[in-house]
Design a protein around this motif. Structure first.
Motif, PDB file in Angstrom:
ATOM      1  N   VAL A  91      52.423  -4.931 -15.829  1.00  0.00           N
ATOM      2  CA  VAL A  91      52.929  -4.395 -14.567  1.00  0.00           C
ATOM      3  C   VAL A  91      52.285  -5.136 -13.405  1.00  0.00           C
ATOM      4  CG1 VAL A  91      53.099  -2.351 -13.108  1.00  0.00           C
ATOM      5  CG2 VAL A  91      53.272  -2.117 -15.596  1.00  0.00           C
ATOM      6  N   ASP A  92      53.103  -5.589 -12.482  1.00  0.00           N
ATOM      7  CA  ASP A  92      52.601  -6.253 -11.283  1.00  0.00           C
ATOM      8  C   ASP A  92      52.233  -5.187 -10.252  1.00  0.00           C
ATOM      9  OD1 ASP A  92      51.991  -7.832  -9.150  1.00  0.00           O
ATOM     10  OD2 ASP A  92      54.026  -8.568  -8.803  1.00  0.00           O
ATOM     11  N   LYS A  93      50.933  -4.995 -10.057  1.00  0.00           N
ATOM     12  CA  LYS A  93      50.467  -3.958  -9.139  1.00  0.00           C
ATOM     13  C   LYS A  93      50.089  -4.511  -7.767  1.00  0.00           C
ATOM     14  CE  LYS A  93      48.648  -0.915 -12.779  1.00  0.00           C
ATOM     15  NZ  LYS A  93      47.461  -0.151 -13.243  1.00  0.00           N
ATOM     16  N   THR A  94      50.399  -5.772  -7.525  1.00  0.00           N
ATOM     17  CA  THR A  94      49.971  -6.383  -6.265  1.00  0.00           C
ATOM     18  C   THR A  94      50.631  -5.741  -5.051  1.00  0.00           C
ATOM     19  OG1 THR A  94      51.679  -8.093  -6.509  1.00  0.00           O
ATOM     20  CG2 THR A  94      49.473  -8.599  -7.352  1.00  0.00           C
ATOM     21  N   LYS A  95      51.793  -5.130  -5.258  1.00  0.00           N
ATOM     22  CA  LYS A  95      52.489  -4.505  -4.133  1.00  0.00           C
ATOM     23  C   LYS A  95      52.498  -2.980  -4.231  1.00  0.00           C
ATOM     24  CE  LYS A  95      55.487  -8.493  -3.293  1.00  0.00           C
ATOM     25  NZ  LYS A  95      56.891  -8.985  -3.166  1.00  0.00           N
ATOM     26  N   TRP A  96      51.704  -2.451  -5.138  1.00  0.00           N
ATOM     27  CA  TRP A  96      51.657  -0.998  -5.286  1.00  0.00           C
ATOM     28  C   TRP A  96      51.040  -0.350  -4.052  1.00  0.00           C
ATOM     29  CZ3 TRP A  96      50.531   1.677 -10.564  1.00  0.00           C
ATOM     30  CH2 TRP A  96      51.551   1.348 -11.467  1.00  0.00           C
ATOM     31  N   LYS A  97      51.573   0.820  -3.713  1.00  0.00           N
ATOM     32  CA  LYS A  97      51.049   1.602  -2.597  1.00  0.00           C
ATOM     33  C   LYS A  97      50.229   2.769  -3.145  1.00  0.00           C
ATOM     34  CE  LYS A  97      53.825   2.684   0.713  1.00  0.00           C
ATOM     35  NZ  LYS A  97      54.999   3.272   1.406  1.00  0.00           N
ATOM     36  N   VAL A  98      49.068   2.985  -2.552  1.00  0.00           N
ATOM     37  CA  VAL A  98      48.169   4.042  -3.013  1.00  0.00           C
ATOM     38  C   VAL A  98      47.820   4.958  -1.851  1.00  0.00           C
ATOM     39  CG1 VAL A  98      45.974   4.571  -4.140  1.00  0.00           C
ATOM     40  CG2 VAL A  98      47.190   2.449  -4.714  1.00  0.00           C
ATOM     41  N   ALA A  99      47.807   6.256  -2.121  1.00  0.00           N
ATOM     42  CA  ALA A  99      47.381   7.244  -1.130  1.00  0.00           C
ATOM     43  C   ALA A  99      46.269   8.092  -1.722  1.00  0.00           C
ATOM     44  CB  ALA A  99      48.545   8.139  -0.717  1.00  0.00           C
ATOM     45  N   MET A 100      45.331   8.475  -0.881  1.00  0.00           N
ATOM     46  CA  MET A 100      44.279   9.404  -1.297  1.00  0.00           C
ATOM     47  C   MET A 100      44.174  10.491  -0.242  1.00  0.00           C
ATOM     48  SD  MET A 100      40.350   8.561  -2.365  1.00  0.00           S
ATOM     49  CE  MET A 100      39.159   9.831  -2.792  1.00  0.00           C
ATOM     50  N   PHE A 101      44.194  11.748  -0.673  1.00  0.00           N
ATOM     51  CA  PHE A 101      44.133  12.844   0.285  1.00  0.00           C
ATOM     52  C   PHE A 101      43.056  13.838  -0.127  1.00  0.00           C
ATOM     53  CE2 PHE A 101      46.924  14.468  -2.999  1.00  0.00           C
ATOM     54  CZ  PHE A 101      46.699  15.838  -3.039  1.00  0.00           C
ATOM     55  N   GLY A 102      42.557  14.581   0.880  1.00  0.00           N
ATOM     56  CA  GLY A 102      41.541  15.562   0.540  1.00  0.00           C
ATOM     57  C   GLY A 102      40.708  16.021   1.716  1.00  0.00           C
ATOM     58  N   ASP A 103      39.448  16.321   1.423  1.00  0.00           N
ATOM     59  CA  ASP A 103      38.565  16.968   2.386  1.00  0.00           C
ATOM     60  C   ASP A 103      37.827  15.959   3.268  1.00  0.00           C
ATOM     61  OD1 ASP A 103      36.535  16.014   0.654  1.00  0.00           O
ATOM     62  OD2 ASP A 103      36.646  17.847  -0.539  1.00  0.00           O
ATOM     63  N   SER A 104      36.679  16.373   3.808  1.00  0.00           N
ATOM     64  CA  SER A 104      35.955  15.548   4.772  1.00  0.00           C
ATOM     65  C   SER A 104      35.440  14.242   4.180  1.00  0.00           C
ATOM     66  CB  SER A 104      34.779  16.341   5.354  1.00  0.00           C
ATOM     67  OG  SER A 104      33.955  16.860   4.318  1.00  0.00           O
ATOM     68  N   LEU A 105      35.240  14.185   2.870  1.00  0.00           N
ATOM     69  CA  LEU A 105      34.825  12.928   2.248  1.00  0.00           C
ATOM     70  C   LEU A 105      35.924  11.874   2.376  1.00  0.00           C
ATOM     71  CD1 LEU A 105      33.110  14.569  -0.792  1.00  0.00           C
ATOM     72  CD2 LEU A 105      31.981  12.927   0.701  1.00  0.00           C
ATOM     73  N   VAL A 106      37.162  12.301   2.216  1.00  0.00           N
ATOM     74  CA  VAL A 106      38.290  11.380   2.384  1.00  0.00           C
ATOM     75  C   VAL A 106      38.483  11.060   3.864  1.00  0.00           C
ATOM     76  CG1 VAL A 106      40.726  10.972   1.877  1.00  0.00           C
ATOM     77  CG2 VAL A 106      39.354  12.382   0.332  1.00  0.00           C
ATOM     78  N   GLU A 107      38.201  12.024   4.721  1.00  0.00           N
ATOM     79  CA  GLU A 107      38.275  11.775   6.162  1.00  0.00           C
ATOM     80  C   GLU A 107      37.291  10.670   6.554  1.00  0.00           C
ATOM     81  OE1 GLU A 107      38.570  14.460  10.206  1.00  0.00           O
ATOM     82  OE2 GLU A 107      37.106  15.050   8.691  1.00  0.00           O
ATOM     83  N   GLY A 108      36.133  10.638   5.892  1.00  0.00           N
ATOM     84  CA  GLY A 108      35.165   9.578   6.141  1.00  0.00           C
ATOM     85  C   GLY A 108      35.714   8.216   5.765  1.00  0.00           C
ATOM     86  N   LEU A 109      36.424   8.152   4.648  1.00  0.00           N
ATOM     87  CA  LEU A 109      37.062   6.897   4.250  1.00  0.00           C
ATOM     88  C   LEU A 109      38.082   6.456   5.290  1.00  0.00           C
ATOM     89  CD1 LEU A 109      37.580   7.637   0.447  1.00  0.00           C
ATOM     90  CD2 LEU A 109      36.227   5.748   1.373  1.00  0.00           C
ATOM     91  N   ALA A 110      38.871   7.412   5.780  1.00  0.00           N
ATOM     92  CA  ALA A 110      39.882   7.090   6.793  1.00  0.00           C
ATOM     93  C   ALA A 110      39.232   6.597   8.079  1.00  0.00           C
ATOM     94  CB  ALA A 110      40.741   8.325   7.074  1.00  0.00           C
ATOM     95  N   LEU A 111      38.070   7.150   8.397  1.00  0.00           N
ATOM     96  CA  LEU A 111      37.373   6.797   9.633  1.00  0.00           C
ATOM     97  C   LEU A 111      36.698   5.434   9.546  1.00  0.00           C
ATOM     98  CD1 LEU A 111      36.219   7.583  12.446  1.00  0.00           C
ATOM     99  CD2 LEU A 111      34.322   8.678  11.223  1.00  0.00           C
ATOM    100  N   TYR A 112      36.057   5.160   8.417  1.00  0.00           N
ATOM    101  CA  TYR A 112      35.200   3.983   8.311  1.00  0.00           C
ATOM    102  C   TYR A 112      35.853   2.757   7.681  1.00  0.00           C
ATOM    103  CZ  TYR A 112      31.103   6.842   9.483  1.00  0.00           C
ATOM    104  OH  TYR A 112      30.187   7.642  10.116  1.00  0.00           O
ATOM    105  N   VAL A 113      36.939   2.957   6.928  1.00  0.00           N
ATOM    106  CA  VAL A 113      37.480   1.853   6.131  1.00  0.00           C
ATOM    107  C   VAL A 113      38.870   1.454   6.611  1.00  0.00           C
ATOM    108  CG1 VAL A 113      38.120   1.080   3.819  1.00  0.00           C
ATOM    109  CG2 VAL A 113      36.168   2.623   4.117  1.00  0.00           C
ATOM    110  N   ASP A 114      39.030   0.179   6.891  1.00  0.00           N
ATOM    111  CA  ASP A 114      40.353  -0.383   7.158  1.00  0.00           C
ATOM    112  C   ASP A 114      40.829  -0.996   5.846  1.00  0.00           C
ATOM    113  OD1 ASP A 114      42.654  -1.376   8.254  1.00  0.00           O
ATOM    114  OD2 ASP A 114      41.685  -3.083   9.242  1.00  0.00           O
ATOM    115  N   SER A 115      41.304  -0.129   4.946  1.00  0.00           N
ATOM    116  CA  SER A 115      41.600  -0.554   3.579  1.00  0.00           C
ATOM    117  C   SER A 115      42.834  -1.438   3.509  1.00  0.00           C
ATOM    118  CB  SER A 115      41.803   0.664   2.677  1.00  0.00           C
ATOM    119  OG  SER A 115      42.073   0.271   1.347  1.00  0.00           O
ATOM    120  N   GLU A 116      42.769  -2.425   2.632  1.00  0.00           N
ATOM    121  CA  GLU A 116      43.901  -3.320   2.423  1.00  0.00           C
ATOM    122  C   GLU A 116      44.975  -2.686   1.547  1.00  0.00           C
ATOM    123  OE1 GLU A 116      42.357  -6.853   0.691  1.00  0.00           O
ATOM    124  OE2 GLU A 116      41.222  -7.460   2.469  1.00  0.00           O
ATOM    125  N   ARG A 117      44.592  -1.697   0.722  1.00  0.00           N
ATOM    126  CA  ARG A 117      45.528  -1.199  -0.281  1.00  0.00           C
ATOM    127  C   ARG A 117      45.721   0.315  -0.287  1.00  0.00           C
ATOM    128  NH1 ARG A 117      46.379  -4.623  -4.489  1.00  0.00           N
ATOM    129  NH2 ARG A 117      48.225  -3.324  -4.771  1.00  0.00           N
TER     130      ARG A 117
END
Length: 276
Positions: A91-117
């Motif tokens: 499977v070619d996953k190079t164009k796969w889209k990923v989402a992560m949702f949740g509490d304040s720990l995930v909010e920290g990821l959203a705040l600090y990380v400009d994720s590529e994927r």
């Protein structure tokens, strides 16, 4: 899940369970008769549900995730019905889209990380009861709407830091309802439960509202069992954070719970490498 199991059993009811496992190394051949058919799918389903089933274990983990569960039975059924012709297609996953949702720990990821994927949707004080109405920081939609119908290939859920001290059975029951809703609303996506991360020894010793590493470990074991039961993925980024004592090292978090920018970036990188 119950509907699938009922349909599954009805589809292959005509097959007998009297065949015993013999020698065979054919992937998906649960009973060792040299072919993969509906009987193999039923045997693996029985095994996954904890019912008596004489199978060749080495042949039955067809999705190569080191455990035999309902997902393996589904894949064997699909193979037997010629819906698929390969258990592990490339499977070619190079164009796969990923989402992560949740509490304040995930909010920290959203705040600090400009994720590529990965798109992160998190909010302070989110739990398994209020998640249906919570809106992630910077978004006008509810958290579940943010991950639904957006074409995500993988959806990760991390909710629990606000419920560590709660009754485990009640927490898992509420978690299951959220997970099954997301899975039903996004049938083409792979759903993944993320373990709660460890906290520092000092934070654990404070024992505020029952938030201790001991209780986190109890919840994580229950989450692993839930993942097996509902047939979804399970990841634990704690493997890159725990020190030799099994806790979060001091100094990588201001409160002993939430990661700083450096370690949020490390977490994001680990998720990408692990899932993609």
């Amino acid at each position: 899940m119950k509907r699938f199991i009922a349909l599954f059993c009805a589809t292959i009811l005509i097959f007998s369970l009297s065949i015993s496992a013999a020698a065979s190394d054919v992937l998906g051949d649960a009973n060792g008769d040299g072919v993969v058919n509906l009987l193999d799918a039923r045997l693996v389903l029985r095994y996954a549900l904890g019912l008596p089933a004489d199978i060749i274990v080495e042949n039955c983990n067809v999705n190569n995730d080191d455990k035999i569960n309902v997902n393996d039975a589904k894949q064997i059924l699909r193979f037997a019905l010629k819906i698929i012709d390969d258990f592990n297609p490339q499977v070619d996953k190079t164009k796969w889209k990923v989402a992560m949702f949740g509490d304040s720990l995930v909010e920290g990821l959203a705040l600090y990380v400009d994720s590529e994927r990965i798109d992160y949707y998190g909010k302070l004080n989110t739990n398994t009861s209020n998640i249906y109405t919570k809106k992630p920081s910077g978004h006008n939609e509810t958290m579940l709407n943010c991950v639904t119908g957006k074409g995500y290939n993988i959806i990760i859920m991390l909710v629990g830091i606000n419920e560590v001290g709660n009754n485990t059975a009640a927490y898992i029951d509420a978690y299951r309802k959220v997970a099954e809703k997301v899975m039903n609303d996004n049938p083409e996506a792979q759903f993944v439960i993320h373990a709660m991360l460890p906290i520092s020894a000092s934070a654990s010793n404070q024992n505020r509202y029952g938030v201790t590493n001991q209780n986190i470990n109890i919840k994580n074991e229950a989450l692993k069992n839930l993942a097996d039961e509902i047939g979804c993925g399970f990841v634990d980024a704690g493997v890159i954070f725990r020190n030799e004592y099994g806790v979060l090292p001091e100094g990588i978090s201001s409160d002993g719970i939430h990661m700083n920018k450096k370690y949020c970036e490390k977490w994001d990188k680990w998720l990408i490498e692990t899932l993609l």
